[in-house]
Design an enzyme around this catalytic site. Structure first.
Site, PDB file in Angstrom:
ATOM      1  N   GLU A 171      -0.933  -0.668  22.233  1.00 22.35           N
ATOM      2  CA  GLU A 171      -0.296   0.576  21.569  1.00 22.35           C
ATOM      3  C   GLU A 171      -0.801   1.880  22.264  1.00 22.35           C
ATOM      4  OE1 GLU A 171       0.055   0.307  17.238  1.00 22.35           O
ATOM      5  OE2 GLU A 171       2.272  -0.247  17.718  1.00 22.35           O
ATOM      6  N   LYS A 377      10.404   0.439  14.433  1.00 24.00           N
ATOM      7  CA  LYS A 377       8.875   0.722  14.192  1.00 24.00           C
ATOM      8  C   LYS A 377       8.822   2.103  13.232  1.00 24.00           C
ATOM      9  CE  LYS A 377       4.424   0.646  15.236  1.00 24.00           C
ATOM     10  NZ  LYS A 377       3.574  -0.368  15.176  1.00 24.00           N
TER      11      LYS A 377
HETATM   12  C1  LIG Z   1      -3.905   1.779  16.444  1.00 25.15           C
HETATM   13  C2  LIG Z   1      -3.714   0.864  15.001  1.00 25.15           C
HETATM   14  C3  LIG Z   1      -2.283   0.237  15.101  1.00 25.15           C
HETATM   15  C4  LIG Z   1      -2.050  -0.725  14.123  1.00 25.15           C
HETATM   16  N1  LIG Z   1      -0.595  -1.049  14.078  1.00 25.15           N
HETATM   17  C5  LIG Z   1      -0.532  -1.754  12.907  1.00 25.15           C
HETATM   18  C6  LIG Z   1       1.029  -2.080  12.793  1.00 25.15           C
HETATM   19  O1  LIG Z   1       1.573  -1.703  13.423  1.00 25.15           O
HETATM   20  N2  LIG Z   1       1.229  -3.160  11.645  1.00 25.15           N
HETATM   21  C7  LIG Z   1       0.324  -3.426  10.846  1.00 25.15           C
HETATM   22  O2  LIG Z   1       0.302  -4.118   9.699  1.00 25.15           O
HETATM   23  N3  LIG Z   1      -1.068  -3.159  11.044  1.00 25.15           N
HETATM   24  C8  LIG Z   1      -1.442  -2.300  12.062  1.00 25.15           C
HETATM   25  N4  LIG Z   1      -2.724  -2.126  12.123  1.00 25.15           N
HETATM   26  C9  LIG Z   1      -3.843  -2.757  11.268  1.00 25.15           C
HETATM   27  C10 LIG Z   1      -3.954  -1.612   9.848  1.00 25.15           C
HETATM   28  O3  LIG Z   1      -4.065  -0.461  10.235  1.00 25.15           O
HETATM   29  C11 LIG Z   1      -4.979  -2.537   9.297  1.00 25.15           C
HETATM   30  O4  LIG Z   1      -4.697  -3.661   9.167  1.00 25.15           O
HETATM   31  C12 LIG Z   1      -4.910  -1.789   7.967  1.00 25.15           C
HETATM   32  O5  LIG Z   1      -5.222  -0.245   8.068  1.00 25.15           O
HETATM   33  C13 LIG Z   1      -5.866  -2.233   7.002  1.00 25.15           C
HETATM   34  O6  LIG Z   1      -5.765  -1.778   5.628  1.00 25.15           O
HETATM   35  P1  LIG Z   1      -7.042  -1.614   4.476  1.00 25.15           P
HETATM   36  O7  LIG Z   1      -6.564  -0.967   3.427  1.00 25.15           O
HETATM   37  O8  LIG Z   1      -7.618  -2.834   4.403  1.00 25.15           O
HETATM   38  O9  LIG Z   1      -8.006  -0.634   5.389  1.00 25.15           O
HETATM   39  P2  LIG Z   1      -7.505   0.953   5.852  1.00 25.15           P
HETATM   40  O10 LIG Z   1      -6.207   1.313   5.899  1.00 25.15           O
HETATM   41  O11 LIG Z   1      -8.289   1.118   7.268  1.00 25.15           O
HETATM   42  O12 LIG Z   1      -8.142   1.631   4.839  1.00 25.15           O
HETATM   43  C14 LIG Z   1      -9.673   1.686   4.518  1.00 25.15           C
HETATM   44  C15 LIG Z   1     -10.216   3.141   3.892  1.00 25.15           C
HETATM   45  O13 LIG Z   1     -11.487   2.898   3.454  1.00 25.15           O
HETATM   46  C16 LIG Z   1     -12.125   4.069   3.670  1.00 25.15           C
HETATM   47  N5  LIG Z   1     -13.533   3.769   3.741  1.00 25.15           N
HETATM   48  C17 LIG Z   1     -14.232   2.807   4.708  1.00 25.15           C
HETATM   49  N6  LIG Z   1     -15.455   2.557   4.477  1.00 25.15           N
HETATM   50  C18 LIG Z   1     -15.841   3.454   3.438  1.00 25.15           C
HETATM   51  C19 LIG Z   1     -17.101   3.797   2.673  1.00 25.15           C
HETATM   52  N7  LIG Z   1     -18.214   3.147   3.010  1.00 25.15           N
HETATM   53  N8  LIG Z   1     -16.975   4.525   1.749  1.00 25.15           N
HETATM   54  C20 LIG Z   1     -15.662   5.055   1.392  1.00 25.15           C
HETATM   55  N9  LIG Z   1     -14.722   4.892   1.940  1.00 25.15           N
HETATM   56  C21 LIG Z   1     -14.591   4.227   2.988  1.00 25.15           C
HETATM   57  C22 LIG Z   1     -11.526   4.583   4.853  1.00 25.15           C
HETATM   58  O14 LIG Z   1     -11.857   5.896   5.138  1.00 25.15           O
HETATM   59  C23 LIG Z   1      -9.892   4.220   4.721  1.00 25.15           C
HETATM   60  O15 LIG Z   1      -9.405   5.298   3.960  1.00 25.15           O
HETATM   61  C24 LIG Z   1      -3.054  -1.084  13.289  1.00 25.15           C
HETATM   62  C25 LIG Z   1      -4.437  -0.783  13.503  1.00 25.15           C
HETATM   63  C26 LIG Z   1      -4.706   0.399  14.385  1.00 25.15           C
HETATM   64  C27 LIG Z   1      -6.294   0.616  14.643  1.00 25.15           C
END
Ligand SMILES: Cc1cc2nc3c(=O)[nH]c(=O)nc-3n(C[C@H](O)[C@H](O)[C@H](O)COP(=O)(O)OP(=O)(O)OC[C@H]3O[C@@H](n4cnc5c(N)ncnc54)[C@H](O)[C@@H]3O)c2cc1C
Length: 403
Positions: A171, A377
């Site tokens: 991507e 998308k």
């Molecule tokens: C470029 C890219 C494209 C992607 N495309 C897709 C897609 O098309 N479809 C799909 O399903 N998935 C996609 N993914 C994967 C998806 O983004 C992740 O699986 C998803 O974001 C996970 O969600 P989450 O809630 O676990 O964590 P996140 O969304 O990453 O959120 C974690 C949060 O915790 C906070 N945080 C982290 N550490 C700390 C700390 N120590 N103290 C306080 N806050 C903290 C961060 O700031 C963030 O706000 C993609 C990932 C990337 C990088």
């Protein structure tokens, strides 16, 4: 009057924000004190970050202030970084204080997986947060600007290495290949001076994706000047480029590392049993042995029983888990443990953007290419905004130029 139980949600990503939203929708704030902790006062769309990284979308489009999405009269928001979880004391240690909990939701997302390869942490960029992608975009522009202004030209300034041709790498390469011609024009540099390498250790780009779609993506990206180095493991990242396993080097001032992720190190360092930083959660999404701790999103590991392998961490799964997690929290608050739900992922499809109006994907049983995949998308991206904040959020932050 009895004190209300405390629910603390760590991380305002897809999992954390949607759990908070679902708890408010179910009026759980009337029976429990809910606190959300995040290191920024905004929520960002991780799945869009490849765009601001390449400079094809402004980073503000990917983020929104938490107070504009969640009603902070009903939920407390603490802007702080989580350092450690002390499960025995039911406490979360923050950089600036600590919080007690009765129920904890861990949604701290992921960190880049380096596989212990030397130099990655020191010399490579990663697509992880709004700030990390702003740095990539500015660095790329600086490479163009400084190349143009020097007498003795350094070609490595115009060589971009993207390590990993999985979902994120492809991507990003797609966006970069769209952005480079604009930068060439802006800085008066011939397009053929610029090189983009997509380097992948596995025998194919986009491992696990449908072969026809992979071929489509590679042909398209090659036509935009991307050079694929497949089955080419990187041995080391250096200040001036990458060293490959066969001993050859690619000189580059820009290496972007996208070879996969591991769960947040906070989880690993807080005593949970992990595999690549992810906790293999129970069917109700609680951590094994902890009745009061839910783990969701990239910190959680769920096995796909059909193939006996973990599901890749995705926003799609994190969002689905938030529904189960919120329902289960509600049941526990109401003392109805027998109502705990089992989490079952429902994979609706996967769509990878390739920059511009190009994408590939599988939705249901259908393969999508080009414009129709790209439109799909954007619909998926807008759907998430709709679930989070309804039509007003779609209109404010959505991708409205669908076709
Ligand atoms: C470029 C890219 C494209 C992607 N495309 C897709 C897609 O098309 N479809 C799909 O399903 N998935 C996609 N993914 C994967 C998806 O983004 C992740 O699986 C998803 O974001 C996970 O969600 P989450 O809630 O676990 O964590 P996140 O969304 O990453 O959120 C974690 C949060 O915790 C906070 N945080 C982290 N550490 C700390 C700390 N120590 N103290 C306080 N806050 C903290 C961060 O700031 C963030 O706000 C993609 C990932 C990337 C990088």
């Amino acid at each position: 009057m009895d004190k209300k139980p405390k629910i603390v949600i760590l991380g305002a990503g897809y999992g954390g924000m949607m759990t908070a939203t679902r708890l408010l929708k179910a009026n759980v704030h009337q029976d429990a004190e809910i606190t959300l902790v995040n290191k920024h006062n905004y929520h960002y769309q991780t799945t869009w970050l490849h765009e601001p990284a390449a400079g094809t979308l402004h980073h503000d489009k990917t983020r929104m202030r938490i107070e504009n999405v969640l009603d902070l009269n009903k939920i407390d928001f603490v802007k702080d970084a989580v350092k450690e979880i002390k499960t025995e004391d039911k406490k979360v240690i923050l950089e600036g204080g600590e919080l007690d909990y009765d129920y904890l939701v861990i949604g701290l997302g992921s960190e880049p997986e380096t596989f212990g390869i030397p130099g990655v942490k020191e010399h490579a960029y990663s697509i992880r947060s709004v700030n990390s992608v702003r740095q990539i975009r500015e660095h790329i522009e600086y490479m163009f600007a400084s190349y143009n202004n020097e007498v003795e030209k350094h070609e490595d300034k115009l060589t971009f290495v993207v390590a990993g041709a999985g979902f994120t790498g492809i991507e990003f390469v797609g966006e970069l290949s769209e952005r480079i011609p604009e930068l060439c024009e802006e800085y008066d540099i011939a397009r053929d001076k610029v090189k983009i390498y997509s380097v992948e250790a596995a025998p194919t780009a986009l491992p696990g994706f449908d072969e026809e779609l992979v071929e489509y993506a590679m042909n398209l990206l090659e036509s935009r000047g991307v050079e694929f180095l497949i089955e080419t493991p990187i041995k080391e990242v250096k200040e001036d480029g990458v060293l490959l396993n066969d001993g050859s080097e690619i000189k580059s001032r820009t290496v972007v590392w996208t070879t996969g992720v591991r769960g947040s190190s906070v989880v690993e360092n807080s005593g949970f049993e992990t595999m690549r930083g992810r906790v293999k959660v129970e069917k109700d999404l609680r951590a094994p042995g902890y009745d009061d701790v839910f783990i969701i999103g990239d910190c959680a590991l769920i096995i796909n029983e059909e193939i006996n392998r973990p599901y890749p961490p995705t926003a799609q799964i994190a969002i689905q888990q938030s529904y189960t997690c919120a329902n289960n929290l509600k049941s526990l608050i109401q003392g109805k443990e027998e109502h705990l739900e089992t989490f079952k992922p429902e994979i609706k499809g996967t769509v990878a953007s390739l920059g511009g109006k190009e994408a590939i994907g599988i939705v249901g049983e259908r393969k999508l290419y080009g414009g129709s995949a790209s439109a799909m998308k954007k619909i998926i991206d807008n759907r998430y905004l709709y679930l989070l904040g309804g039509m007003p959020l779609v209109l404010k932050k959505g991708k409205l130029n669908i076709f």
